[in-house]
Design an enzyme around this catalytic site. Structure first.
Site, PDB file in Angstrom:
ATOM      1  N   LYS A 190      49.529  34.464  34.475  1.00 15.05           N
ATOM      2  CA  LYS A 190      48.923  34.624  35.802  1.00 15.05           C
ATOM      3  C   LYS A 190      47.521  34.007  35.754  1.00 15.05           C
ATOM      4  CE  LYS A 190      46.111  36.834  38.739  1.00 15.05           C
ATOM      5  NZ  LYS A 190      45.565  35.640  39.320  1.00 15.05           N
ATOM      6  N   GLY A 248      38.087  43.711  33.303  1.00 19.80           N
ATOM      7  CA  GLY A 248      38.661  44.099  32.005  1.00 19.80           C
ATOM      8  C   GLY A 248      38.729  45.604  31.853  1.00 19.80           C
ATOM      9  N   GLU A 265      38.509  39.667  26.703  1.00 21.86           N
ATOM     10  CA  GLU A 265      37.380  38.741  26.495  1.00 21.86           C
ATOM     11  C   GLU A 265      36.590  38.744  27.786  1.00 21.86           C
ATOM     12  OE1 GLU A 265      36.590  37.382  23.736  1.00 21.86           O
ATOM     13  OE2 GLU A 265      38.427  37.786  22.617  1.00 21.86           O
ATOM     14  N   CYS A 299      31.277  31.552  29.546  1.00 23.33           N
ATOM     15  CA  CYS A 299      31.072  32.905  29.020  1.00 23.33           C
ATOM     16  C   CYS A 299      29.997  32.888  27.941  1.00 23.33           C
ATOM     17  CB  CYS A 299      32.369  33.460  28.467  1.00 23.33           C
ATOM     18  SG  CYS A 299      33.157  32.341  27.314  1.00 23.33           S
ATOM     19  N   GLU A 399      24.916  39.705  33.996  1.00 22.74           N
ATOM     20  CA  GLU A 399      25.547  38.376  33.988  1.00 22.74           C
ATOM     21  C   GLU A 399      25.488  37.774  35.387  1.00 22.74           C
ATOM     22  OE1 GLU A 399      29.880  37.858  33.523  1.00 22.74           O
ATOM     23  OE2 GLU A 399      29.405  36.459  31.905  1.00 22.74           O
TER      24      GLU A 399
HETATM   25  P1  NAP Z   1      37.638  37.778  37.085  1.00 17.90           P
HETATM   26  O1  NAP Z   1      37.288  37.768  38.524  1.00 17.90           O
HETATM   27  O2  NAP Z   1      37.450  39.036  36.324  1.00 17.90           O
HETATM   28  O3  NAP Z   1      39.162  37.288  37.001  1.00 17.90           O
HETATM   29  C1  NAP Z   1      39.819  37.049  35.781  1.00 17.90           C
HETATM   30  C2  NAP Z   1      41.322  37.136  35.996  1.00 17.90           C
HETATM   31  O4  NAP Z   1      41.678  38.503  36.257  1.00 17.90           O
HETATM   32  C3  NAP Z   1      41.815  36.327  37.201  1.00 17.90           C
HETATM   33  O5  NAP Z   1      43.076  35.775  36.920  1.00 17.90           O
HETATM   34  C4  NAP Z   1      41.930  37.395  38.270  1.00 17.90           C
HETATM   35  O6  NAP Z   1      42.823  37.055  39.307  1.00 17.90           O
HETATM   36  C5  NAP Z   1      42.452  38.549  37.441  1.00 17.90           C
HETATM   37  N1  NAP Z   1      42.292  39.870  38.057  1.00 17.90           N
HETATM   38  C6  NAP Z   1      41.348  40.270  38.932  1.00 17.90           C
HETATM   39  N2  NAP Z   1      41.549  41.563  39.276  1.00 17.90           N
HETATM   40  C7  NAP Z   1      42.639  41.977  38.605  1.00 17.90           C
HETATM   41  C8  NAP Z   1      43.372  43.212  38.568  1.00 17.90           C
HETATM   42  N3  NAP Z   1      42.999  44.280  39.290  1.00 17.90           N
HETATM   43  N4  NAP Z   1      44.445  43.303  37.763  1.00 17.90           N
HETATM   44  C9  NAP Z   1      44.825  42.252  37.013  1.00 17.90           C
HETATM   45  N5  NAP Z   1      44.206  41.045  37.044  1.00 17.90           N
HETATM   46  C10 NAP Z   1      43.115  40.911  37.829  1.00 17.90           C
HETATM   47  O7  NAP Z   1      36.812  36.668  36.285  1.00 17.90           O
HETATM   48  P2  NAP Z   1      36.546  35.168  36.678  1.00 17.90           P
HETATM   49  O8  NAP Z   1      35.541  35.113  37.789  1.00 17.90           O
HETATM   50  O9  NAP Z   1      37.845  34.448  36.875  1.00 17.90           O
HETATM   51  O10 NAP Z   1      35.879  34.613  35.325  1.00 17.90           O
HETATM   52  C11 NAP Z   1      34.516  34.755  35.033  1.00 17.90           C
HETATM   53  C12 NAP Z   1      34.290  35.910  34.063  1.00 17.90           C
HETATM   54  O11 NAP Z   1      35.058  35.695  32.889  1.00 17.90           O
HETATM   55  C13 NAP Z   1      32.852  36.015  33.593  1.00 17.90           C
HETATM   56  O12 NAP Z   1      32.461  37.358  33.539  1.00 17.90           O
HETATM   57  C14 NAP Z   1      32.895  35.417  32.182  1.00 17.90           C
HETATM   58  O13 NAP Z   1      31.885  35.882  31.315  1.00 17.90           O
HETATM   59  C15 NAP Z   1      34.239  35.874  31.735  1.00 17.90           C
HETATM   60  N6  NAP Z   1      34.704  35.035  30.643  1.00 17.90           N
HETATM   61  C16 NAP Z   1      34.697  35.565  29.383  1.00 17.90           C
HETATM   62  C17 NAP Z   1      35.109  34.801  28.300  1.00 17.90           C
HETATM   63  C18 NAP Z   1      35.111  35.376  26.919  1.00 17.90           C
HETATM   64  O14 NAP Z   1      35.752  34.798  26.062  1.00 17.90           O
HETATM   65  N7  NAP Z   1      34.435  36.475  26.663  1.00 17.90           N
HETATM   66  C19 NAP Z   1      35.545  33.480  28.515  1.00 17.90           C
HETATM   67  C20 NAP Z   1      35.526  32.967  29.824  1.00 17.90           C
HETATM   68  C21 NAP Z   1      35.115  33.757  30.887  1.00 17.90           C
HETATM   69  P3  NAP Z   1      42.279  36.393  40.692  1.00 17.90           P
HETATM   70  O15 NAP Z   1      41.640  35.103  40.314  1.00 17.90           O
HETATM   71  O16 NAP Z   1      43.501  36.232  41.492  1.00 17.90           O
HETATM   72  O17 NAP Z   1      41.293  37.380  41.272  1.00 17.90           O
END
Ligand code: NAP
Length: 511
Positions: A190, A248, A265, A299, A399
């Site tokens: 997904k 997460g 992550e 990230c 962040e």
């Molecule tokens: P996000 O909004 O948390 O979304 C991540 C994924 O989770 C997307 O596929 C999203 O789907 C899905 N999701 C959202 N709500 C969910 C739920 N209730 N149940 C299951 N899945 C759900 O994050 P993002 O904006 O895409 O990415 C940026 C974040 O990722 C930043 O905080 C960054 O630090 C972090 N990140 C961390 C790492 C690491 O390795 N630590 C690496 C890269 C990024 P939708 O898109 O459909 O909402």
């Protein structure tokens, strides 16, 4: 098996926006919801990349059934054979690197050179994990009893739910799917709703590489819908998610009720320490690259520079000069240094923090939308530097996920360590110094999963473990052989060829 996504489902309209499909059980299919959503170019929102299926719980259920059906065959396929398919996939990605990179820049905005790096990470992890098909080491150890063998092997867990963000739309799915697949799991993928096109192109290549029907299933759609259904399903025992810490945490809480394995992550607030004895030109190179690369949306992006006071003014002067020279624009233009933010919500969040930063620190440069002609239809934002930030200020703690850098002055090394560690995140960190002893102290003292010496906070290589401590994750690691731990169960096996009952811990003890 159908190997390419259907790009156009409206033959009546010339140049109509292509509509793509889900990939379930080896077939490209429409969602049961009958709904679609758009993906647009963040550098120019008039450019519609495509329409994608708004998947729902029924699609997830179909995908899980397909993955379960494929499971027994896939786990019995010898791991070296599974690895051969990963090799083919890695080679196909390499053959299609430019096409994938350009599609990525168009869909999520990072500049082309960085998009190529993202694809290269996917290729690297595919080849690394292909090799695991012939390693996947367990232990063979002596038994404490005679005529008995003891060993351990890794076994797949089952169906893996792979939930990914938009900022590394090729690399991160590969970091998760490659170890899951080579170890014999099947997957439901997904992707972020901001990058469904990259996901579709990736899965097309996976089908072409020969992953059998049902081993890889793509379901696009909202996290609150598709993601939720994956997390709640009792038939998906392992979930790997990369996203922000709030997402997460919610996923982990729900998955915990079903005792699932969850690899997280999450967010970061990565700092670079610059000591007074550092090579300031080198430090400036690393900070500019780490803070403004991918428009600060990595990230591992550096959003805090913690600097010993004697180096403060000369460093600030260098940073400002370099940041002012960065050229904003469409990442497909060779002259562009910094692309757009991902979407309107991302830009609004950055703007909110600019307001907070103006109250907490001193705005050195940036802080607004550029007025450059030609950028009005994209989510562009100026590289921004705040000085005089205190370690516990909100812009020094939270962040922001944009091109915003906070400069925090400190008195000495100990003050730098305290400031660096005073955050709830712990992904990446770095120190610039010419003192080898200080560098080794930092390697020991910095509370992050990754530490760089005399390099910025970004640049992880795929054969080392990747992940963070504290609220950046929950103890799992991606990449390297550590990634196998997320997707496998250990099985201990004892073979007694003595022909008699031998009791461990009893028969080999003195009376
Ligand atoms: P996000 O909004 O948390 O979304 C991540 C994924 O989770 C997307 O596929 C999203 O789907 C899905 N999701 C959202 N709500 C969910 C739920 N209730 N149940 C299951 N899945 C759900 O994050 P993002 O904006 O895409 O990415 C940026 C974040 O990722 C930043 O905080 C960054 O630090 C972090 N990140 C961390 C790492 C690491 O390795 N630590 C690496 C890269 C990024 P939708 O898109 O459909 O909402």
């Amino acid at each position: 098996m159908t190997q390419t996504a259907t790009p156009a489902t409206d033959p009546g309209r010339a140049n109509s926006t292509p509509t793509y499909q889900l990939f379930i059980a080896g077939e490209w299919v429409d969602s049961t919801t009958g709904e679609t959503f758009e993906s647009r170019n963040p550098a120019n929102t008039n450019d519609v990349v495509g329409r994608f299926q708004q998947g729902g719980p029924a699609d997830v259920a179909r995908a899980i059934r397909a993955a379960e059906m494929a499971g027994p065959m896939w786990r019995r396929t010898p791991a070296p054979k599974r690895g051969e398919i990963l090799y083919r996939f890695g080679q196909l990605m390499a053959d299609n690197k430019e096409r994938l990179s350009r599609a990525m820049t168009r869909e999520m905005g990072k500049v082309l050179a960085e998009a190529r790096g993202d694809v290269q990470e996917g290729i690297d992890i595919a080849f690394l994990m292909a090799g695991e098909g012939r390693r996947m080491f367990g232990d063979t150890v002596p038994s404490e009893l005679p005529d008995k063998w003891a060993m351990s092997i890794r076994q797949p867990i089952g169906v893996a739910g792979i939930i990914t963000p938009w900022n590394f739309p090729i690399a991160i799915p590969c970091w998760k799917m490659m170890p899951a697949l080579v170890t014999g799991n099947t997957v439901i993928f997904k992707p972020s709703s901001d990058t469904p096109h990259c996901a579709t192109l990736l899965v097309e290549l996976m089908a072409e590489a020969g992953f059998p029907a049902g081993t890889v299933n793509l379901v696009t759609g909202a996290g609150s819908d598709v993601g939720d259904a994956i997390v709640e399903s009792p038939d998906v025992p392992v979930i790997s998610v990369t996203g922000n810490t709030a997402t997460g945490r919610r996923i982990a809480e729900r998955a915990a009720r079903r005792l699932k394995r969850v690899s997280l992550e999450l967010g970061g607030k990565n700092g670079i320490v610059v000591l007074a004895d550092a090579d300031l030109d080198l430090a400036t190179d690393g900070i500019i690259w780490s803070a403004f690369g991918t428009t600060g949306q990595r990230c591992t992006a550096c959003s805090r520079v913690i600097v010993e006071r004697p180096a403060l003014e000369p460093l600030l002067e260098r940073l400002e000069r370099r940041a002012r020279a960065l050229r904003l624009g469409d990442g497909l233009e060779p002259t562009t240094d910094v692309g757009p933010l991902i979407n309107d919500a991302g830009r609004s969040k950055v703007e909110e923090y600019i307001g907070i930063g103006r109250r907490e620190g001193e705005l050195v440069m940036g802080g607004g939308r550029p007025e450059t002609p030609g950028l009005q239809n994209g989510f562009f934002f100026e590289p921004t530097i705040f000085a005089g930030v205190k370690p516990m200020d909100r812009i020094g703690q939270e962040e922001i996920f944009g091109p915003v850098l906070s400069v925090i002055p400190v008195d000495d090394y100990q003050g730098a360590v305290t400031a660096l560690n005073q955050t709830r995140y712990g992904l990446s960190s770095s120190i610039y110094t010419s003192d080898a002893n200080a560098a080794f102290r930092a390697m020991r003292d910095f509370e992050t999963g990754i530490v760089y010496v005399n390099a910025g906070t970004i640049g992880a290589e795929t054969h080392l473990p990747f992940g963070g401590v504290k609220e950046t994750g929950n103890g799992h690691r991606e990449a390297g052989h550590a990634a196998l731990d997320t997707y496998t169960e250990w099985k201990a096996i004892y073979v007694d060829f003595s022909g008699r009952l031998q009791r461990a811990q009893i028969d080999n003890q003195p009376d």
